[in-house]
Write an enzyme that holds these catalytic residues in place. Structure first.
Site, short mmCIF file in Angstrom:
data_model
loop_
_atom_site.label_atom_id
_atom_site.label_comp_id
_atom_site.label_asym_id
_atom_site.label_seq_id
_atom_site.Cartn_x
_atom_site.Cartn_y
_atom_site.Cartn_z
N LYS A 43 -0.29 0.35 13.73
CA LYS A 43 -1.43 0.23 14.23
C LYS A 43 -1.54 0.72 15.69
CE LYS A 43 -2.29 -3.86 11.18
NZ LYS A 43 -3.31 -3.27 10.30
N HIS A 48 0.73 -1.22 0.01
CA HIS A 48 0.14 0.05 0.02
C HIS A 48 0.87 1.26 -0.12
CE1 HIS A 48 -3.15 -3.03 0.69
NE2 HIS A 48 -3.14 -3.00 2.05
#
Ligand code: BG6
Length: 482
Positions: free
Chosen positions: A331, A240
Site C-alpha cells: 500500500k 488475490h
C-alpha cells in the site's frame, strides 16, 4: 460493441449485512448494472437484511444513494433505478434470536433460485448457516455466498469449512475472491489456453522468472482495526496474489469446468515450496507524501503489521522447477498497478554481435488499470550501419482493441453474483483451496511473530523498501517498473 447478455433465471437474493459498506459499494451497484444491462430479471427479488428496524422505503433510499455514489454517471438513468428499487425489500432479523425469520421466509418464492449472501463479519458465517437451515429457508439447491477473509489461518478456515459443511454441501458454497471476477484475471486463462503461441514455452525451459505485482497507491484508510490484524500477507497474498499465481502457473485443465480448474489450482498451491527467511521482505509505510504513516492510521504505535511484502517463491513441480516467481504487494506505493510479467530466457544460441537494449521482461499482462498486454520484441534497428538490434514494445490495450476505447469492463461483483445465480462455481474458491493457501502462508506469518525479524520502513510514493530490490538484485534480476 454491445456485449451479449444472457438473462439469468428469476432469483431471490437475501443480503445479510444489507446496509453495510460492501452492500452499498459493490453488491447493490452490481445488481443495478446487471438489471440495466437486461441480465437481472425485473421479477428478481433482493432482500436487504440487517439488525436495524427500517421500513423498506428507507432501504430503497439507502440503495438509491449508493447507486448515485458508486455507479458512473453515464450508467445512471431514472427508469432503471425505479425498476431496481422496486425489486428491493428490507427486513430486520435477529441473527441469534427468533425475530424476523418467519417474515423473511414469507418473502421467498418457491420457484426462484435462492441465494443467501453473508456480507457480514466471518464470526457470523457459522451461525447464519445454521439459522438459514433451521429456519427452513434453505433449499437443496440454494446458494451461500461468503466474503473474504475466510478464516485468519489454516485452523480457523478448517473450522469454518467444517461448520458450514454441517448444513450445506460444497456445491452450494461460493467463497468470493473478487480478483477472480475481474475480466482481465479471467483473461489469463483465455490468453494461455486460447493461443497456441504461449503454452509450448510456458515452462522453466523457456521462462527465466515470473513477477506478480499488486501495487496500490492508497493506504489503509479507515480499515485500521481489520488491517492491523491482517497485514498484507493475509489481506492480499493468501488470496488475490495466490489466485494470480495459480492461474499463471497451473496446468491446462482437461475442460473449462469448475472442478477441473480448481483441481489444477490446488495442485499449484500444494507444489509451493517453503519460503526461506532470506526470500521474504516485509515493510511498513511511513508518514509522507501528504499522508499519515501506517502507525498513526492503524492507531497502534507499536504495530509490526506489514503493509508491503515481497517474496521469492518456488513452484516445485515438473513445469516450473528452477523458475522463481517473485510476488510483491503493498500500500501507498508509487502507483496502482496489477500485473503479471513473464521474462523469457535468451534464445539458446545468439548469432548477433550485439544484444540491443534487452530488458529481460518480454511479456507483461496488465490486469488493472489500462488492461492489456505488452510484449517486448527484438527487431533490427532500421537504417544502414550493420545489424543493430533494438527492443520495441508491441502494446495492446484491451479497450482499444475491443471497442475503440469505449468499452466498460464490468465490475467483478457483476460477474460473480450472476455466476452464483447461474450455479457456476468456476470463479469461486473451493474449501480445500482456501485451506491449502493458509497452510502455505501460516509458517511465514508464524516465523515473523517468533523471530522478531526486521520490518523495513518505506517512504510513501516509492516502490517499497529498498530491501525488496535486493531480493532480485542478488539473483541478477530487476523488478519491473511500477
Ligand atoms: C481487498 C483488500 O480484498 O482488495 C484491500 O482487502 C485491497 O486491502 C483490495 O485494497 C484491492 O482490490 P482492487 O479490486 O481495488 O484491486
Amino acid at each position: 460493441m454491445v456485449a451479449t447478455v444472457i438473462p439469468v433465471d428469476p432469483f431471490d437474493l437475501v443480503i445479510f449485512g444489507g446496509t453495510g459498506d460492501l452492500a452499498r459499494r459493490k453488491i447493490l451497484p452490481a445488481l443495478y448494472r446487471r438489471l440495466r444491462a437486461g441480465q437481472m430479471p425485473k421479477n428478481a427479488h433482493v432482500v436487504g437484511v440487517g439488525r436495524k428496524v427500517l421500513p423498506t422505503e428507507a432501504y430503497r433510499q439507502i440503495a438509491a444513494s449508493a447507486i448515485r455514489e458508486f455507479v458512473r454517471r453515464e450508467e445512471q438513468d431514472a427508469g432503471s433505478l425505479d425498476d431496481f428499487l422496486r425489486c428491493l425489500t428490507y427486513r430486520n432479523v435477529d441473527v441469534r434470536g427468533r425475530e424476523g425469520w418467519s417474515e423473511l421466509r414469507e418473502l421467498m418464492c418457491t420457484d426462484h433460485v435462492r441465494v443467501f449472501y453473508f456480507s457480514v463479519a466471518p464470526s457470523l458465517f457459522s451461525i447464519l448457516s445454521e439459522r438459514t437451515h433451521d429456519e427452513d429457508l434453505a433449499t437443496p439447491d440454494c446458494r451461500i455466498v461468503v466474503e473474504k477473509p475466510f478464516g485468519h489461518d489454516f485452523a480457523s478456515a478448517r473450522t469454518l469449512n467444517t461448520e458450514m459443511a454441517a448444513t450445506f454441501d460444497e456445491h452450494q458454497i461460493y467463497r468470493i475472491d473478487h480478483y477472480l471476477g475481474k475480466e482481465t484475471v479471467q483473461n489469463l486463462m483465455a490468453l494461455r489456453f486460447g493461443n497456441a503461441l504461449f503454452e509450448p514455452v510456458w515452462n522453466s525451459q523457456f521462462v527465466d522468472n515470473v513477477q506478480i505485482t499488486v501495487a496500490e497507491s492508497i493506504g489503509i484508510g479507515d480499515r485500521g482495526g481489520y488491517y492491523d490484524e491482517a497485514g498484507a500477507m493475509r489481506d492480499m497474498v493468501q488470496n488475490h496474489l495466490m489466485q494470480l499465481l495459480c492461474l499463471t502457473a497451473m496446468e491446462p485443465p482437461a475442460q473449462f469446468d469448475p472442478d477441473a480448474i480448481r483441481d489444477e489450482k490446488l495442485k499449484v498451491i500444494k507444489s509451493l515450496g517453503p519460503v526461506m527467511r532470506k526470500d521474504v521482505v516485509r515493510g511498513q509505510y511511513l508518514k509522507g507524501n501528504g499522508g499519515s504513516g501506517y502507525l498513526e492510521e492503524c492507531g497502534n504505535p507499536k504495530s509490526r503489521t506489514e503493509t508491503f511484502v515481497a517474496l521469492k517463491v518456488q513452484v516445485d513441480n515438473w513445469r516450473w522447477s528452477g523458475t522463481p516467481f517473485y510476488l510483491r504487494t503493498g500500500k501507498r506505493l508509487r502507483s496502482t498497478l496489477t500485473e503479471v510479467s513473464v521474462a523469457f530466457k535468451d534464445p539458446r544460441h545468439w548469432i548477433f554481435d550485439e544484444h540491443g537494449n534487452r530488458k529481460g521482461t518480454n511479456l507483461a499482462i496488465r490486469l488493472q488499470p489500462n488492461e492489456g498486454i505488452t510484449m517486448r520484441m527484438t527487431i533490427k534497428d532500421p537504417g544502414p550501419g550493420g545489424m543493430r538490434l533494438k527492443e520495441v514494445p508491441l502494446d495492446m490495450s484491451f479497450a482499444d482493441a475491443l471497442d475503440e476505447g469505449t468499452l466498460t469492463m464490468p465490475d467483478a461483483y457483476e460477474r460473480l453474483i450472476m455466476d452464483v445465480v447461474r450455479g457456476n462455481q468456476t470463479l469461486f474458491m473451493r474449501g480445500d483451496e482456501v485451506e491449502a493457501a493458509w497452510s502455505w502462508v501460516d509458517p511465514i506469518i508464524l516465523r515473523w511473530s517468533q523471530d522478531g525479524s526486521v520490518i523495513h520502513e518505506y517512504e510513501p510514493g516509492t516502490v517499497g523498501p529498498i530491501e525488496s530490490l535486493f531480493l532480485l538484485h542478488r539473483d541478477s534480476r530487476y523488478w519491473r517498473e511500477i
